[in-house]
Design a protein around this motif. Sequence first.
Motif, PDB file in Angstrom:
ATOM      1  N   GLY A  50      -7.462  -9.801   4.776  1.00 52.98           N
ATOM      2  CA  GLY A  50      -7.900  -8.471   5.167  1.00 52.98           C
ATOM      3  C   GLY A  50      -6.761  -7.492   5.373  1.00 52.98           C
ATOM      4  O   GLY A  50      -5.581  -7.868   5.383  1.00 52.98           O
ATOM      5  N   LEU A  51      -7.106  -6.228   5.588  1.00 54.64           N
ATOM      6  CA  LEU A  51      -6.104  -5.159   5.661  1.00 54.64           C
ATOM      7  C   LEU A  51      -5.130  -5.358   6.818  1.00 54.64           C
ATOM      8  O   LEU A  51      -3.918  -5.242   6.638  1.00 54.64           O
ATOM      9  CB  LEU A  51      -6.812  -3.810   5.789  1.00 54.64           C
ATOM     10  CG  LEU A  51      -5.903  -2.573   5.821  1.00 54.64           C
ATOM     11  CD1 LEU A  51      -5.043  -2.488   4.576  1.00 54.64           C
ATOM     12  CD2 LEU A  51      -6.738  -1.307   5.975  1.00 54.64           C
ATOM     13  N   GLY A  52      -5.630  -5.643   8.024  1.00 51.03           N
ATOM     14  CA  GLY A  52      -4.735  -5.847   9.161  1.00 51.03           C
ATOM     15  C   GLY A  52      -3.807  -7.023   8.952  1.00 51.03           C
ATOM     16  O   GLY A  52      -2.611  -6.967   9.278  1.00 51.03           O
ATOM     17  N   HIS A  53      -4.347  -8.110   8.422  1.00 52.67           N
ATOM     18  CA  HIS A  53      -3.554  -9.302   8.134  1.00 52.67           C
ATOM     19  C   HIS A  53      -2.421  -8.963   7.163  1.00 52.67           C
ATOM     20  O   HIS A  53      -1.262  -9.342   7.379  1.00 52.67           O
ATOM     21  CB  HIS A  53      -4.483 -10.368   7.530  1.00 52.67           C
ATOM     22  CG  HIS A  53      -3.802 -11.649   7.153  1.00 52.67           C
ATOM     23  ND1 HIS A  53      -3.903 -12.794   7.910  1.00 52.67           N
ATOM     24  CD2 HIS A  53      -3.013 -11.983   6.079  1.00 52.67           C
ATOM     25  CE1 HIS A  53      -3.213 -13.767   7.338  1.00 52.67           C
ATOM     26  NE2 HIS A  53      -2.673 -13.301   6.226  1.00 52.67           N
ATOM     27  N   ILE A  54      -2.741  -8.235   6.111  1.00 51.03           N
ATOM     28  CA  ILE A  54      -1.737  -7.874   5.109  1.00 51.03           C
ATOM     29  C   ILE A  54      -0.675  -6.961   5.700  1.00 51.03           C
ATOM     30  O   ILE A  54       0.534  -7.142   5.470  1.00 51.03           O
ATOM     31  CB  ILE A  54      -2.417  -7.204   3.902  1.00 51.03           C
ATOM     32  CG1 ILE A  54      -3.275  -8.228   3.140  1.00 51.03           C
ATOM     33  CG2 ILE A  54      -1.398  -6.577   2.963  1.00 51.03           C
ATOM     34  CD1 ILE A  54      -4.141  -7.617   2.068  1.00 51.03           C
ATOM     35  N   LEU A  55      -1.090  -5.962   6.461  1.00 47.00           N
ATOM     36  CA  LEU A  55      -0.142  -4.985   7.002  1.00 47.00           C
ATOM     37  C   LEU A  55       0.891  -5.624   7.913  1.00 47.00           C
ATOM     38  O   LEU A  55       2.075  -5.256   7.878  1.00 47.00           O
ATOM     39  CB  LEU A  55      -0.899  -3.889   7.748  1.00 47.00           C
ATOM     40  CG  LEU A  55      -1.636  -2.878   6.866  1.00 47.00           C
ATOM     41  CD1 LEU A  55      -2.576  -2.030   7.709  1.00 47.00           C
ATOM     42  CD2 LEU A  55      -0.661  -1.992   6.113  1.00 47.00           C
ATOM     43  N   THR A  56       0.485  -6.572   8.758  1.00 42.75           N
ATOM     44  CA  THR A  56       1.456  -7.207   9.654  1.00 42.75           C
ATOM     45  C   THR A  56       2.494  -7.994   8.857  1.00 42.75           C
ATOM     46  O   THR A  56       3.662  -8.060   9.263  1.00 42.75           O
ATOM     47  CB  THR A  56       0.744  -8.132  10.645  1.00 42.75           C
ATOM     48  OG1 THR A  56      -0.052  -9.097   9.938  1.00 42.75           O
ATOM     49  CG2 THR A  56      -0.146  -7.349  11.592  1.00 42.75           C
ATOM     50  N   ARG A  57       2.104  -8.577   7.732  1.00 48.35           N
ATOM     51  CA  ARG A  57       3.063  -9.307   6.895  1.00 48.35           C
ATOM     52  C   ARG A  57       3.947  -8.345   6.117  1.00 48.35           C
ATOM     53  O   ARG A  57       5.163  -8.568   5.982  1.00 48.35           O
ATOM     54  CB  ARG A  57       2.333 -10.229   5.918  1.00 48.35           C
ATOM     55  CG  ARG A  57       1.955 -11.591   6.495  1.00 48.35           C
ATOM     56  CD  ARG A  57       0.837 -11.497   7.506  1.00 48.35           C
ATOM     57  NE  ARG A  57       0.362 -12.815   7.922  1.00 48.35           N
ATOM     58  CZ  ARG A  57      -0.555 -12.985   8.862  1.00 48.35           C
ATOM     59  NH1 ARG A  57      -1.093 -11.945   9.491  1.00 48.35           N
ATOM     60  NH2 ARG A  57      -0.941 -14.206   9.200  1.00 48.35           N
ATOM     61  N   TRP A  58       3.370  -7.281   5.584  1.00 53.43           N
ATOM     62  CA  TRP A  58       4.183  -6.275   4.912  1.00 53.43           C
ATOM     63  C   TRP A  58       5.252  -5.718   5.853  1.00 53.43           C
ATOM     64  O   TRP A  58       6.415  -5.549   5.461  1.00 53.43           O
ATOM     65  CB  TRP A  58       3.289  -5.120   4.427  1.00 53.43           C
ATOM     66  CG  TRP A  58       2.585  -5.378   3.136  1.00 53.43           C
ATOM     67  CD1 TRP A  58       2.761  -6.436   2.287  1.00 53.43           C
ATOM     68  CD2 TRP A  58       1.587  -4.542   2.532  1.00 53.43           C
ATOM     69  NE1 TRP A  58       1.937  -6.315   1.203  1.00 53.43           N
ATOM     70  CE2 TRP A  58       1.197  -5.165   1.317  1.00 53.43           C
ATOM     71  CE3 TRP A  58       0.982  -3.351   2.895  1.00 53.43           C
ATOM     72  CZ2 TRP A  58       0.240  -4.614   0.468  1.00 53.43           C
ATOM     73  CZ3 TRP A  58       0.028  -2.806   2.052  1.00 53.43           C
ATOM     74  CH2 TRP A  58      -0.347  -3.426   0.852  1.00 53.43           C
ATOM     75  N   ALA A  59       4.857  -5.412   7.088  1.00 50.32           N
ATOM     76  CA  ALA A  59       5.791  -4.822   8.053  1.00 50.32           C
ATOM     77  C   ALA A  59       6.941  -5.771   8.366  1.00 50.32           C
ATOM     78  O   ALA A  59       8.088  -5.335   8.553  1.00 50.32           O
ATOM     79  CB  ALA A  59       5.044  -4.452   9.333  1.00 50.32           C
ATOM     80  N   SER A 108      -7.939  -8.071  17.270  1.00 47.93           N
ATOM     81  CA  SER A 108      -8.010  -8.062  15.809  1.00 47.93           C
ATOM     82  C   SER A 108      -6.679  -7.586  15.260  1.00 47.93           C
ATOM     83  O   SER A 108      -6.044  -6.684  15.831  1.00 47.93           O
ATOM     84  CB  SER A 108      -9.142  -7.135  15.340  1.00 47.93           C
ATOM     85  OG  SER A 108      -9.065  -6.900  13.957  1.00 47.93           O
ATOM     86  N   SER A 109      -6.252  -8.175  14.156  1.00 51.04           N
ATOM     87  CA  SER A 109      -5.028  -7.698  13.511  1.00 51.04           C
ATOM     88  C   SER A 109      -5.219  -6.287  12.966  1.00 51.04           C
ATOM     89  O   SER A 109      -4.247  -5.565  12.734  1.00 51.04           O
ATOM     90  CB  SER A 109      -4.612  -8.651  12.381  1.00 51.04           C
ATOM     91  OG  SER A 109      -5.644  -8.776  11.417  1.00 51.04           O
ATOM     92  N   PHE A 110      -6.463  -5.865  12.762  1.00 46.88           N
ATOM     93  CA  PHE A 110      -6.744  -4.507  12.282  1.00 46.88           C
ATOM     94  C   PHE A 110      -6.212  -3.483  13.287  1.00 46.88           C
ATOM     95  O   PHE A 110      -5.486  -2.545  12.910  1.00 46.88           O
ATOM     96  CB  PHE A 110      -8.249  -4.337  12.095  1.00 46.88           C
ATOM     97  CG  PHE A 110      -8.655  -3.030  11.452  1.00 46.88           C
ATOM     98  CD1 PHE A 110      -8.857  -2.944  10.087  1.00 46.88           C
ATOM     99  CD2 PHE A 110      -8.836  -1.879  12.212  1.00 46.88           C
ATOM    100  CE1 PHE A 110      -9.219  -1.748   9.488  1.00 46.88           C
ATOM    101  CE2 PHE A 110      -9.204  -0.681  11.639  1.00 46.88           C
ATOM    102  CZ  PHE A 110      -9.396  -0.611  10.267  1.00 46.88           C
ATOM    103  N   THR A 111      -6.560  -3.624  14.559  1.00 44.61           N
ATOM    104  CA  THR A 111      -6.096  -2.673  15.564  1.00 44.61           C
ATOM    105  C   THR A 111      -4.646  -2.928  15.958  1.00 44.61           C
ATOM    106  O   THR A 111      -3.914  -1.985  16.284  1.00 44.61           O
ATOM    107  CB  THR A 111      -6.969  -2.728  16.827  1.00 44.61           C
ATOM    108  OG1 THR A 111      -7.137  -4.092  17.231  1.00 44.61           O
ATOM    109  CG2 THR A 111      -8.313  -2.102  16.587  1.00 44.61           C
ATOM    110  N   GLN A 112      -4.207  -4.181  15.913  1.00 44.47           N
ATOM    111  CA  GLN A 112      -2.861  -4.493  16.376  1.00 44.47           C
ATOM    112  C   GLN A 112      -1.789  -4.176  15.338  1.00 44.47           C
ATOM    113  O   GLN A 112      -0.599  -4.309  15.623  1.00 44.47           O
ATOM    114  CB  GLN A 112      -2.777  -5.961  16.796  1.00 44.47           C
ATOM    115  CG  GLN A 112      -3.572  -6.273  18.057  1.00 44.47           C
ATOM    116  CD  GLN A 112      -3.367  -7.679  18.569  1.00 44.47           C
ATOM    117  OE1 GLN A 112      -2.372  -8.329  18.270  1.00 44.47           O
ATOM    118  NE2 GLN A 112      -4.317  -8.165  19.358  1.00 44.47           N
ATOM    119  N   SER A 113      -2.188  -3.750  14.145  1.00 42.19           N
ATOM    120  CA  SER A 113      -1.198  -3.358  13.145  1.00 42.19           C
ATOM    121  C   SER A 113      -0.858  -1.876  13.321  1.00 42.19           C
ATOM    122  O   SER A 113      -0.133  -1.501  14.243  1.00 42.19           O
ATOM    123  CB  SER A 113      -1.722  -3.662  11.740  1.00 42.19           C
ATOM    124  OG  SER A 113      -2.969  -3.010  11.498  1.00 42.19           O
TER     125      SER A 113
END
Length: 502
Positions: A69-78, A395-400
């Motif tokens: 999902g989007l939040g999961h991906i964003l934390t790894r990209w960052a 959720s990783s969505f909000t925590q990103s």
Amino acid sequence: VVATCLLLMVLLRATSTPPTQQHQDENRLKALEEEDQANQRWFEWVQTERNISFTSTDNVIFVHRGVSGLGHILTRWASTFHLAKCLNVSRLYLEMNPNFKQSPRVDAIPNYLFGSPIVVVSSFNQSFSKLGLDPTPKKVVGATVPILPNSHPHYRVLSLVEEKQTRLQGGNTTTSQPQPLRRKIIFVNDPPGYQPLFALNNFHRKQLLDNNWYGKLQSDAEFYQQLLWLFSAQPQHQTRIQKVVEDMKEIGGRDPIVFGLHVRQGNGERHDFYRKRRQIVNLEQWIYNMLNMLNAYLHTSKVFAHRPLVLFLATDSIVVVESVKKAMADEPHNTTNRISLVTVTDHDYLRPGLGVTFDKQYRTSQEALKSWQDMMLDMYLLAQHCTVVIAGQYSSFTQSIPFTMMFQKARVSQQSNGQSESQHPLYVCQIGPQGDVMECFDSFVTWHLGKPSMSIGNSTAPRQRLIQQSWFPANFRGQDPLENSFRGTAIVIPARRAQARR
């Protein structure tokens, strides 16, 4: 003489009178406009840098292929962005993993959202004071060593070559010989050397806290701000963004107070979401409790004496939207309700019970891209146009992006001249599992330590579990410079040669 003294006293009193509330608000709006102009200049620089071709000295290319999902991906990209900053890699390519099982044209998602897969990686010594980013972290970033072994399941190395014309001795004949040009480091999913905060032991947590998080908070804010600007600059998103912002201002005025609530209902998802017990057990009761709690808070806060609260709702389920609307309209609740609801219009929610967006097979590429646009639009509005970001459950969505940017804005606000009485503090908040208690935090550190700046609602109710999914460097080897741990790998040798040539 007496008359003169009285006149002087009147003049002194007049000059010492604090500015009116209107003047304070006008000055704050003016400061925001100046900040927007400075940010625009930085964004123009970013756009220019993204369009510059690689040169022969750019020996290392970072590519991260996201999964899930989007939040999961964003934390790894960052995290990969932070690693690139540590190693002076100038650009990071954002991609989706080709093996990702979702939909047609999965490779087009980053381009559709951000206009190009390239983000600019600037070094830590570059100043971004207008963004509130500290150009000189308290501790040198090289004190932490994320280990990148010579073989790892989450990355692989591709050697790119260029054909170089070589003239043979004693004649005019030329031959083409392949020459090493650069290395492409492809990361898939979890970046090596980084782990989520909840998985780290107390020793690693203390290391991070004592060393200013090794610049990771600042790096995340810089990366996410760049993505937000790139997203808002794409014509296909601008009309939808503007519609929601206008709805907010129509209710709350030129400078509305917006509480952004994210509710991750799961929509029938089983697997990880179900195993970790993240679902809301009684959704209708949770919503009633949440609205009653927020309305009670409005009646005790001076900020809302003459203005309503705009509640922006971001969710993965149409059931949540319909349930909130129903609760606001029901008697006797609607007689005391001072909350106005705003959502993204034309949001394509999956039908109830069909799971989550990233796991769905779409009929067309356009349908898939629209679903990712919906998700990113929710995230953009939470981060850029809300005064408070509220997580219905972790959720990783909000925590990103939303949590990171709200903490960054709160830090900048605290360092400025403070806020007027008409302003609401900038908070990140978490609602308990029954919807009747909310804890709010004004910094990443207080959130990390579980020490809220404000709590409202039922003081005896259970709190939300503190599962922190932000990613940080996780492996330490004393005080060795960071590049030493990469010596002999595919990254450090080309990078050091590039530095020498410069």
